[in-house]
Design an enzyme around this catalytic site. Structure first.
Site, mmCIF file in Angstrom:
data_model
loop_
_atom_site.group_PDB
_atom_site.id
_atom_site.type_symbol
_atom_site.label_atom_id
_atom_site.label_comp_id
_atom_site.label_asym_id
_atom_site.label_seq_id
_atom_site.Cartn_x
_atom_site.Cartn_y
_atom_site.Cartn_z
ATOM 1 N N ASP A 65 0.836 -1.199 0.000
ATOM 2 C CA ASP A 65 0.000 0.000 0.000
ATOM 3 C C ASP A 65 0.871 1.250 0.000
ATOM 4 O O ASP A 65 1.848 1.336 0.758
ATOM 5 C CB ASP A 65 -0.895 -0.035 1.248
ATOM 6 C CG ASP A 65 -1.843 1.143 1.341
ATOM 7 O OD1 ASP A 65 -2.718 1.259 0.478
ATOM 8 O OD2 ASP A 65 -1.684 1.935 2.290
ATOM 9 N N GLU A 122 1.777 -0.389 -5.082
ATOM 10 C CA GLU A 122 0.859 0.699 -5.396
ATOM 11 C C GLU A 122 1.759 1.925 -5.525
ATOM 12 O O GLU A 122 2.163 2.523 -4.525
ATOM 13 C CB GLU A 122 -0.174 0.890 -4.280
ATOM 14 C CG GLU A 122 -1.198 1.965 -4.616
ATOM 15 C CD GLU A 122 -2.166 2.227 -3.481
ATOM 16 O OE1 GLU A 122 -3.348 2.487 -3.761
ATOM 17 O OE2 GLU A 122 -1.747 2.180 -2.302
#
Length: 819
Positions: free
Chosen positions: A465, A502
């Site tokens: 993330d 990401e």
């Protein structure tokens, strides 16, 4: 507890009565061990047991494993129904069966008696416990001969005290101050002897300066969680008391997890990246709805029951949203209409990086969450499905200066976090703090964490993330060659582990295509999502870019190949695919932030009506748009990722940021498999079509090959006329031919037509290879089951026809077959 042993020549009965806890008298234990002989049958009778503790259960598992190792057979009887069900959930069906049948258990041997070693004996006494100077590495609590080694890093602490607790008791039963001589560099290490780890919880208390302007925030009144804790106590039950305040964090203490799970020969699947079909999902949300019909909704065990659905769908890789321990109670807002308490449902706020979420385990009340999760991974692997974890190393649950002190802040704030010159927290995560990932200590922490999940849980990969944060230095500046990213890419334990970034963060750093990959990293391709949504909607000026996205984004990943691109149209963060074509605007009022949260850049289209409708024409158009999106996703080069429930019409009622809801808006409604049976079938057949055609999942960009004998993909572009693509801004259609060659010659030929214009267009087909014939096998404008054909040879043939009418807003696919 009473134990009675009866014995004849080849059989023995061990009858337990009363409360079965974690200890046996030494003479009884030795007598039982003497019964465990090759060929012997041991009957374990639990009929008279009033209560069985989790500690006793763990000891029974060890006994069973030892019995198997020596060829002894166990036959339990009288197992209570509730205990039997929890054991099934944890993956120990064969340990305590209700039937009186006997069979070999898939279990390993217990540890042998402690050998004579000098380090197995204490040298000092602290708070009445025998101790000795410990080993500085590894950090955390590690089992040693007759003891536990507790090693904690803190550069700026003045004293460290180990706190020992009994389960369920608020106050520690012992406080062991580390002697100064037990400090090795910046590591405080002490081995404590004769601890019953099955009946033990632990934490730390540190003292040091309180100088927030210098990044020193030591608090002697706070019990701190070990950053390396592999299991937490006090998190067994999901949910939040209505009276909780920001300072009332639940008691979270570490527990020691035995590494004794029997993997039955399991190993990483190491599926080729180009063959992956990823399914992003939430463990709790997947089965929490009563419509799931599973025994333990919202758990690892519940998910295990639904593996057949994923298998039938064609998924071979699941990406689990955060399962590291997090505090769902950190969100203190309420639903503006119902007053219901909102939660941190998604879990992107880690408390303990080495510990699985206990409340996701049906057997968490027995302390067997690790076993339950490992059993889930084992069953996924048996089904040919890899497991990727969504991990959050960009920030922690300690939030900003007003957040709780749980672990890192009280251990060494200055090392673990990026701090401004005034001691405040730099916030590139949007969540109050940012981990100082490229500090050597933090870098090693991250690497050891991933190693732990690979070695202990057989995890196949990780999605990071806000991964761009992992490439920033201590002041937040982007690094050209970040040490952390390189160390993960080149780590020997992680060498076959899939790494997905990401490639952006909340500080404005957007690195899609430029993320420091070191030859290993894949990326969520946000450019694919944005362009695909616009092209599918019929926006002008998208055809040229969409062409790049369809063939693996060579303009973005030129040297890295199409497998660097994880393609997606939807993910957890945003609209579902059903909502993408049902809403023009976000509807996030239930989040309690006056609809300010969540992105306004959705590139969605409601097809004429905002939200639910009974208009059959609009419903038909929405269904076609979803099929177009699914077709585009699975016909593109790269790695496709499907969002949980998109195969069956899951809706979030227009909410594009459902991070705070634990309810039907996030729970998968399994009755949708009937309502959207046609879509589910279409999605299944589409994935199967992709797997049948290697031209759709090539490892190299078109025209490139890694070595002379490698397959070669050839791509040609077309418009309504062959070899005449229309790249003008007004173009809303694309056509391309894929030809895959091996050393033996042509092996796969496809012709893909994407007409996102609102009117039908006539496309002239290019010539098929000599001796081959075109057959139409996919047409999203057709009614099911004719929208996609399982038997491709039954498709309409186009040997002599040169023009094909392609409906507006539809996708058509032709396969060339030898005559």
């Amino acid at each position: 507890m009473n134990v009675r042993i009866e014995q004849d020549r080849d059989r023995a009965w061990i009858r337990f009565t009363g409360t079965l806890a974690g200890h046996l008298p030494q003479n009884v234990e030795e007598q039982i061990r003497g019964l465990l002989l090759p060929g012997h049958e041991i009957i374990l009778d639990f009929t008279g047991v009033e209560r069985l503790s989790s500690h006793a259960l763990r000891r029974l598992i060890l006994v069973a494993r030892y019995a198997r190792s020596v060829g002894c057979r166990l036959a339990p009887t009288g197992v209570p129904q509730d205990l039997h069900e929890l054991l099934v959930a944890a993956g120990f069906e064969q340990l305590l069966t209700r039937a009186d049948t006997v069979g070999n258990l898939p279990l390993l041997h217990v540890r042998s008696a402690t050998p004579f070693r000098l380090d197995a004996y204490p040298t000092h006494s602290v708070a009445g416990f025998g101790v000795r100077r410990g080993e500085a590495l590894p950090f955390g609590a590690t089992l040693t001969p007759r003891g536990v080694n507790f090693a904690l890093f803190s550069r700026h602490a003045e004293t460290v005290t180990l706190l020992l607790y009994r389960p369920g008791v608020l106050e520690p039963f012992a406080e062991l101050l580390y002697p100064d001589t037990y400090r090795v560099g910046d590591v405080w290490a002490m081995t404590v002897f004769d601890l019953d780890v099955d009946d033990l919880e632990y934490a730390y208390r540190l003292t040091g300066p309180w100088k927030p302007d210098r990044g020193l925030r030591f608090r002697s009144d706070v019990a701190l969680l070990d950053p390396m804790a592999q299991s937490l106590a006090g998190t067994e039950t999901w949910g939040c008391p209505s009276t909780i305040t920001p300072l009332d964090r639940r008691v979270m203490r570490g527990r020691i997890v035995p590494h004794d799970f029997d993997w039955n020969g399991d190993r990483a699947l190491q599926l080729p990246v180009e063959d992956l079909v990823i399914y992003e999902m939430h463990v709790r949300g997947f089965t929490k709805s009563e419509t799931s019909g599973v025994e333990y909704p919202g758990t690892y065990a519940g998910l295990r029951e639904k593996i057949p659905h994923l298998k039938s769908l064609g998924v071979n890789c699941v990406e689990l949203m955060p399962i590291f321990e997090f505090d769902e109670c950190e969100n203190l807002r309420q639903h503006p209409e119902t007053g219901e308490r909102l939660v941190n449902y998604w879990g992107y706020s880690t408390v303990a990086f080495f510990a699985p979420k206990t409340s996701y385990a049906a057997s968490g009340v027995l302390g067997m969450q690790s076993d339950e999760l490992k059993t889930l991974v084992l069953e996924f692997h048996r089904a040919g499905i890899e497991v990727i974890l969504d991990v959050v190393f960009n920030h922690t649950a300690e939030l900003d200066v007003n957040g709780p002190t749980l672990s890192f802040r009280g251990i060494d704030d200055r090392v673990y976090y990026m701090l401004a010159p005034d001691g405040g927290y730099l916030n590139f995560s949007g969540c109050g703090n940012t981990l100082n990932c490229n500090h050597p200590v933090v870098r090693e922490f991250v690497r050891n964490c991933l190693r732990h999940w690979v070695m202990e849980y057989h995890i196949d990969g990780f999605r990071f993330d806000l991964a761009s944060i992992l490439g920033r230095d201590s002041r937040g500046n982007p690094l050209s060659s970040p040490p952390l990213l390189e160390s993960l890419a080149r780590d020997p334990v992680l060498s076959h582990t899939k790494l997905i970034a990401e490639a952006w963060d909340a500080g404005g750093l957007y690195q899609v295509g430029t993320f420091p990959a070191f030859g290993r990293w894949m990326e969520w391709n946000g450019k694919y999502r944005d362009c695909a949504r616009k092209f599918l909607r019929g926006d002008p000026g998208q055809a040229g870019e969409m062409a790049q996205r369809l063939i693996g984004s060579p303009d973005v990943y030129g040297e890295r190949g199409p497998t660097a691109s994880v393609n997606f149209v939807t993910c957890h963060d945003g609209f579902t695919m059903q909502d993408l074509y049902s809403y023009n605007e976000k509807h996030n009022w239930a989040n309690g932030e006056e609809n300010r949260d969540g992105t306004d850049m959705n590139d969605s289209w409601n097809c004429g009506v905002e939200g639910p409708t009974d208009d059959e024409e609009i419903l038909s158009l929405r269904e076609r748009m979803v099929r177009n999106a699914l077709a585009m996703l699975f016909l593109s080069q790269g790695v496709p990722m499907l969002l949980m429930g998109d195969e069956m019409g899951r809706t979030q009622d227009g909410n594009n940021n459902t991070y705070c809801h634990d309810g039907p808006i996030n729970w998968l409604d399994w009755s949708l498999t009937e309502h959207y049976a046609d879509r589910l079938r279409f999605c299944q057949e589409l994935i199967a079509f992709r797997q049948r055609h290697p031209a759709l999942r090539h490892h190299n960009h078109a025209g490139q090959r890694q070595f002379q004998e490698a397959d070669l993909l050839d791509v040609t572009w077309h418009g309504v006329e062959p070899h005449q693509p229309d790249w003008t801004p007004s173009s809303r259609s694309l056509a391309l031919q894929l030809r895959l060659y091996s050393v033996r010659g042509l092996i796969d030929v496809l012709y893909l037509v994407f007409n996102m214009f609102w009117e039908p267009l006539d496309f002239r087909l290019p010539a098929a290879p000599d001796g081959w014939i075109w057959r139409r096998v996919i047409d999203t404008a057709a009614a099911g089951p004719d929208d996609i054909l399982t038997n491709e040879s039954a498709g309409e043939s186009f040997l002599h026809k040169t023009r094909v009418n392609v409906a507006g807003r539809s996708v058509t696919v032709f396969v060339a077959q030898a005559q």
